[in-house]
Design a protein around this motif. Structure first.
Motif, short mmCIF file in Angstrom:
data_model
loop_
_atom_site.label_atom_id
_atom_site.label_comp_id
_atom_site.label_asym_id
_atom_site.label_seq_id
_atom_site.Cartn_x
_atom_site.Cartn_y
_atom_site.Cartn_z
N THR A 125 -16.86 20.72 -0.40
CA THR A 125 -16.60 22.13 -0.70
C THR A 125 -17.68 22.93 0.02
O THR A 125 -18.88 22.70 -0.21
CB THR A 125 -16.68 22.40 -2.22
N VAL A 126 -17.28 23.82 0.91
CA VAL A 126 -18.26 24.62 1.67
C VAL A 126 -18.67 25.80 0.78
O VAL A 126 -17.87 26.66 0.46
CB VAL A 126 -17.65 25.13 3.00
N ARG A 127 -19.95 25.78 0.37
CA ARG A 127 -20.40 26.84 -0.56
C ARG A 127 -21.04 28.01 0.20
O ARG A 127 -21.23 29.09 -0.35
CB ARG A 127 -21.35 26.28 -1.61
N LYS A 128 -21.39 27.77 1.46
CA LYS A 128 -22.00 28.84 2.25
C LYS A 128 -21.83 28.50 3.72
O LYS A 128 -22.02 27.34 4.11
CB LYS A 128 -23.49 28.91 1.90
N SER A 129 -21.45 29.48 4.53
CA SER A 129 -21.39 29.23 5.98
C SER A 129 -21.65 30.53 6.73
O SER A 129 -21.34 31.60 6.24
CB SER A 129 -20.04 28.63 6.40
N THR A 130 -22.24 30.37 7.89
CA THR A 130 -22.50 31.53 8.74
C THR A 130 -22.58 31.04 10.19
O THR A 130 -22.88 29.86 10.43
CB THR A 130 -23.80 32.25 8.33
N VAL A 131 -22.27 31.88 11.14
CA VAL A 131 -22.36 31.49 12.56
C VAL A 131 -23.61 32.13 13.16
O VAL A 131 -23.76 33.36 13.15
CB VAL A 131 -21.09 31.89 13.34
N LEU A 132 -24.51 31.28 13.66
CA LEU A 132 -25.74 31.76 14.28
C LEU A 132 -25.53 31.85 15.79
O LEU A 132 -24.85 31.02 16.39
CB LEU A 132 -26.89 30.80 13.98
#
Length: 204
Positions: A181-188
């Motif tokens: 389960t992805v609880r946090k994601s961001t693209v750097l």
């Protein structure tokens, strides 16, 4: 796998130089990682020269940092100044640790270059505690702009073992399909888009 190992052994001495251009993205990544690893027992897979481990070890209780390449681990050990950080050569598909040994597992920029990422994710699941966190930042090459595509082409010619060209959305789907389960994601923003993903084990 042997061919891939040789690529990293050969390029171990140049690796830090190569990563320097993404220093700003990595600084952001360290900021995201430090609260996750605070006072935790951490396993890092595909540590390379130990860049990430060395930058976050002060926050962690202990870090086991591993890589399949003996040359990378030799580089990593060279300037390890922390008693809380231990480097060793390990195969991420067959880890020597007991079930549920770690609070946090980090695998950065590696799942796109291994032949069977689902196998690695399954082994990570085994060694991670049930309430543990997987942090898996990965370059998502399919989001490349034109110049990124050109760069990726030349890296492949040089023997860089790129197995999976995901978009950020595809990559997060792969994690979900493999029981996370992805609880946090961001693209750097880096040389190639870098998708930072923090996951927990899915229920059931």
């Amino acid at each position: 796998m042997e061919k891939q190992k040789n690529f990293w052994d050969k390029n171990a001495g140049r690796y830090d130089c190569f990563m320097r251009k993404d220093a700003a993205a990595y600084e952001q990544m360290y900021e995201l990682l430090r609260p996750v690893v605070r006072h935790k027992t951490v396993l890092e897979l595909a540590t390379g020269t130990g860049l990430i481990a060395k930058n976050i070890v002060n926050s962690a209780a202990h870090i086991e940092a591993t890589d399949a390449s003996p040359e990378m681990i030799a580089e990593a050990k060279r300037d390890n100044r922390s008693a809380k950080l231990h480097f060793s050569v390990q195969d991420m598909f067959h880890l020597p640790y007991a079930d549920e040994s770690f609070d946090v597992v980090i695998v950065a920029n590696a799942l796109h270059i291994v032949p069977e990422p689902e196998k690695a994710l399954s082994e990570i699941r085994r060694v991670l505690k049930d309430d543990g966190v997987l942090v898996a930042p990965t370059f998502t090459h399919a989001d490349n702009a034109f110049f990124g595509k050109v760069k990726a082409f030349f890296m492949k010619l040089a023997g860089f073992p790129l197995h999976s060209k995901w978009t950020s959305a595809d990559y997060l789907s792969v994690l979900r399909e493999n029981g996370w389960t992805v609880r946090k994601s961001t693209v750097l923003k880096a040389s190639f888009p870098l998708t930072y993903a923090e996951c927990v084990k899915s229920e059931g």
